[in-house]
Enzyme design. Structure first.
Site, PDB file in Angstrom:
ATOM      1  N   TYR A   1      -3.110 -11.035  15.086  1.00 30.32           N
ATOM      2  CA  TYR A   1      -2.926  -9.980  14.044  1.00 30.32           C
ATOM      3  C   TYR A   1      -4.489  -9.075  14.356  1.00 30.32           C
ATOM      4  O   TYR A   1      -4.142  -7.923  14.359  1.00 30.32           O
ATOM      5  CB  TYR A   1      -2.769 -10.463  12.648  1.00 30.32           C
ATOM      6  CG  TYR A   1      -3.381  -9.579  11.540  1.00 30.32           C
ATOM      7  CD1 TYR A   1      -2.045  -8.531  11.422  1.00 30.32           C
ATOM      8  CD2 TYR A   1      -4.144  -9.484  10.897  1.00 30.32           C
ATOM      9  CE1 TYR A   1      -2.422  -7.444  10.456  1.00 30.32           C
ATOM     10  CE2 TYR A   1      -4.575  -8.635   9.870  1.00 30.32           C
ATOM     11  CZ  TYR A   1      -3.543  -7.612   9.425  1.00 30.32           C
ATOM     12  OH  TYR A   1      -3.882  -6.616   8.726  1.00 30.32           O
TER      13      TYR A   1
ATOM     14  N   ALA B   1       2.475  -1.863   8.825  1.00 29.36           N
ATOM     15  CA  ALA B   1       1.995  -2.845  10.086  1.00 29.36           C
ATOM     16  C   ALA B   1       2.859  -4.157   9.910  1.00 29.36           C
ATOM     17  O   ALA B   1       3.439  -4.374   9.204  1.00 29.36           O
ATOM     18  CB  ALA B   1       0.675  -3.133   9.394  1.00 29.36           C
TER      19      ALA B   1
ATOM     20  N   VAL C   1       0.829  -1.294  -0.055  1.00 28.81           N
ATOM     21  CA  VAL C   1       0.062   0.040  -0.066  1.00 28.81           C
ATOM     22  C   VAL C   1       0.823   1.295  -0.045  1.00 28.81           C
ATOM     23  O   VAL C   1       0.695   2.271  -0.531  1.00 28.81           O
ATOM     24  CB  VAL C   1      -1.108  -0.095   1.133  1.00 28.81           C
ATOM     25  CG1 VAL C   1      -1.822   1.165   1.213  1.00 28.81           C
ATOM     26  CG2 VAL C   1      -1.921  -1.024   1.137  1.00 28.81           C
TER      27      VAL C   1
HETATM   28  N1  LIG Z   1      -2.187  -7.170   3.315  1.00 29.40           N
HETATM   29  C1  LIG Z   1      -3.683  -7.466   3.391  1.00 29.40           C
HETATM   30  O1  LIG Z   1      -4.271  -8.352   2.914  1.00 29.40           O
HETATM   31  C2  LIG Z   1      -4.231  -6.490   4.442  1.00 29.40           C
HETATM   32  C3  LIG Z   1      -5.557  -6.565   4.726  1.00 29.40           C
HETATM   33  C4  LIG Z   1      -6.205  -5.797   5.369  1.00 29.40           C
HETATM   34  C5  LIG Z   1      -5.580  -4.665   5.920  1.00 29.40           C
HETATM   35  N2  LIG Z   1      -4.216  -4.433   5.735  1.00 29.40           N
HETATM   36  C6  LIG Z   1      -3.697  -3.491   6.275  1.00 29.40           C
HETATM   37  O2  LIG Z   1      -3.480  -2.483   5.172  1.00 29.40           O
HETATM   38  C7  LIG Z   1      -2.163  -1.772   5.563  1.00 29.40           C
HETATM   39  C8  LIG Z   1      -1.185  -1.992   4.806  1.00 29.40           C
HETATM   40  O3  LIG Z   1      -0.752  -3.386   4.451  1.00 29.40           O
HETATM   41  P1  LIG Z   1       0.281  -4.072   3.253  1.00 29.40           P
HETATM   42  O4  LIG Z   1      -0.496  -5.101   2.738  1.00 29.40           O
HETATM   43  O5  LIG Z   1       0.657  -2.800   2.567  1.00 29.40           O
HETATM   44  O6  LIG Z   1       1.399  -4.197   4.251  1.00 29.40           O
HETATM   45  P2  LIG Z   1       2.991  -5.006   3.851  1.00 29.40           P
HETATM   46  O7  LIG Z   1       3.097  -4.944   2.241  1.00 29.40           O
HETATM   47  O8  LIG Z   1       3.111  -5.834   4.869  1.00 29.40           O
HETATM   48  O9  LIG Z   1       3.644  -3.292   4.309  1.00 29.40           O
HETATM   49  C9  LIG Z   1       3.739  -3.008   5.651  1.00 29.40           C
HETATM   50  C10 LIG Z   1       5.126  -2.319   5.716  1.00 29.40           C
HETATM   51  O10 LIG Z   1       5.443  -1.795   7.098  1.00 29.40           O
HETATM   52  C11 LIG Z   1       6.789  -2.333   7.498  1.00 29.40           C
HETATM   53  N3  LIG Z   1       7.040  -2.538   8.656  1.00 29.40           N
HETATM   54  C12 LIG Z   1       6.706  -3.541   9.480  1.00 29.40           C
HETATM   55  N4  LIG Z   1       7.188  -3.505  10.495  1.00 29.40           N
HETATM   56  C13 LIG Z   1       7.934  -2.561  10.795  1.00 29.40           C
HETATM   57  C14 LIG Z   1       8.897  -1.839  11.600  1.00 29.40           C
HETATM   58  N5  LIG Z   1       9.059  -2.554  12.974  1.00 29.40           N
HETATM   59  N6  LIG Z   1       9.230  -0.745  11.315  1.00 29.40           N
HETATM   60  C15 LIG Z   1       9.335  -0.239  10.162  1.00 29.40           C
HETATM   61  N7  LIG Z   1       8.696  -0.739   9.151  1.00 29.40           N
HETATM   62  C16 LIG Z   1       8.035  -1.784   9.578  1.00 29.40           C
HETATM   63  C17 LIG Z   1       6.874  -3.428   6.359  1.00 29.40           C
HETATM   64  O11 LIG Z   1       8.458  -3.404   6.383  1.00 29.40           O
HETATM   65  P3  LIG Z   1       8.920  -4.907   6.161  1.00 29.40           P
HETATM   66  O12 LIG Z   1       8.546  -5.516   4.908  1.00 29.40           O
HETATM   67  O13 LIG Z   1      10.795  -5.035   6.045  1.00 29.40           O
HETATM   68  O14 LIG Z   1       8.483  -6.020   7.350  1.00 29.40           O
HETATM   69  C18 LIG Z   1       6.464  -2.977   5.188  1.00 29.40           C
HETATM   70  O15 LIG Z   1       7.194  -2.262   4.321  1.00 29.40           O
HETATM   71  C19 LIG Z   1      -1.817  -2.368   7.066  1.00 29.40           C
HETATM   72  O16 LIG Z   1      -2.457  -1.567   8.038  1.00 29.40           O
HETATM   73  C20 LIG Z   1      -2.497  -3.619   7.125  1.00 29.40           C
HETATM   74  O17 LIG Z   1      -2.788  -4.098   8.330  1.00 29.40           O
HETATM   75  C21 LIG Z   1      -3.712  -5.352   4.745  1.00 29.40           C
END
Ligand SMILES: NC(=O)c1ccc[n+]([C@@H]2O[C@H](COP(=O)([O-])OP(=O)(O)OC[C@H]3O[C@@H](n4cnc5c(N)ncnc54)[C@H](OP(=O)(O)O)[C@@H]3O)[C@@H](O)[C@H]2O)c1
Length: 304
Positions: A128, A63, A16
């Site tokens: 989660y 996240a 995202v």
């Molecule tokens: N993916 C889904 O299916 C889904 C569904 C519903 C809601 N959401 C929500 O949508 C939002 C975006 O999700 P997304 O799918 O884009 O997630 P994502 O691709 O996993 O991206 C999350 C980012 O957060 C970074 N991060 C995690 N822990 C960290 C830390 N301790 N310090 C700094 N950075 C950190 C990750 O870095 P690393 O890659 O290095 O860990 C990654 O770049 C989140 O709030 C998620 O909960 C996602």
């Protein structure tokens, strides 16, 4: 606020986060932060990140998203999904910054018949979901100028997601067994980022009235619904050019035949009515949104 707001994108390298960078590119001065520059599990680093950046808008796409791993790392999930958003909310309140945060369909237990609305009682089945619910609550308690968008089944052209996994497996295997008793709305990161941009622009332009008129929690997913198995079949039917001509057979299985450390809700479908009524924004239905992502991936393929 100056005509070029300072926009801090946290989690900028996630699926995202990358689309937010694209969608907001001309919306102001973009400041990106990710794991390379901040550890969100360390409160002092989160606070310093915001104070150094002095943003007008924070888009928090970071996240702890490893749903199964979270079962054995609850403290890490809570630190990143609840404690860090709490600090972002406090810092936003202190400086009058707009905070945009994302949450998940996994705050619900999935037992409702019909789409979940914002006033339904959350009851997460996994760590989660519980950590994301705690994040929502802390932001709501702090208050101020905040938008929480609960979304579901996020996929897109980058990162780790169901679409990219299916495209890889589809090229490698002749058949796949996919869970058919979990229903949700696959939501493209492109749609999510563009809808966020539209709403944030409207808020900044004063289009939606005072903070008390628009601040709050909204469901934000693509339209329609499907099972994981149906989603996989749609991917294979529509992504022929990305599959090297392969068409794997897809067999439906119940969740019981695909045990995972984290339990997942059976009905994840969220109603987007509050978002539409408040902001006049509706994301595309999931099928055309999938076609759009596939077109993006096709255009990124090396030309032979
Ligand atoms: N993916 C889904 O299916 C889904 C569904 C519903 C809601 N959401 C929500 O949508 C939002 C975006 O999700 P997304 O799918 O884009 O997630 P994502 O691709 O996993 O991206 C999350 C980012 O957060 C970074 N991060 C995690 N822990 C960290 C830390 N301790 N310090 C700094 N950075 C950190 C990750 O870095 P690393 O890659 O290095 O860990 C990654 O770049 C989140 O709030 C998620 O909960 C996602």
């Amino acid at each position: 606020m100056s005509s070029r707001p300072r926009i801090l994108i946290v989690g900028a390298a996630g699926q995202v986060g990358l689309e937010l960078q694209r969608s907001f590119a001309d919306a102001g001065e973009i400041i990106t932060r990710d794991r390379d520059t901040v550890d969100l599990a360390v409160p002092d680093q989160v606070r310093a990140m915001v104070r150094d950046a002095a943003p007008n808008i924070i888009l928090n796409a970071a996240a702890y998203t490893a749903v199964d791993r979270a079962e054995s790392e609850p403290d890490a999930a809570l630190a990143i999904n609840a404690q860090a958003p709490g600090i972002l909310a406090e810092e936003s309140l202190r400086s009058g910054t707009l905070l945009v945060h994302y949450s998940t369909d996994y705050v619900f237990d999935g037992f409702k018949v019909g789409p979940w609305v914002e006033t339904d009682k959350p009851n997460p089945l996994n760590v989660y979901g519980a950590s994301k619910l705690a994040g929502e609550k802390v932001i709501q308690q702090v208050g101020g100028k905040y938008l929480i968008f609960r979304t579901s089944w996020v996929y897109g052209p980058h990162g780790s997601n169901f679409l990219l996994t299916m495209l890889r497996l589809g090229r490698e295997r002749d058949s796949l067994n996919i869970v058919d008793d979990q229903i949700g709305a696959p939501t493209s990161s492109i749609e999510l980022a563009d809808a966020t941009r539209t709403i944030v622009s409207g808020v900044l332009a004063g289009q939606f009235g005072a903070t008390s008129d628009w601040a709050g929690l909204y469901h934000m997913t693509c339209g329609g619904s499907v099972s994981w198995c149906g989603f996989a079949r749609a991917i294979f039917t529509r992504a022929q050019t990305l599959l090297d001509g392969k068409m794997p057979a897809v067999y439906p299985i119940p969740s019981s035949e695909y045990p995972t450390p984290a339990r997942r809700p059976q009905n994840s479908v969220l109603s987007n009515e509050r978002l539409r009524a408040r902001f006049g924004v509706q994301l595309a239905p999931w099928e055309p949104a999938l076609d759009w992502v596939l077109r993006r991936l096709t255009s990124q393929q090396p030309q032979v």
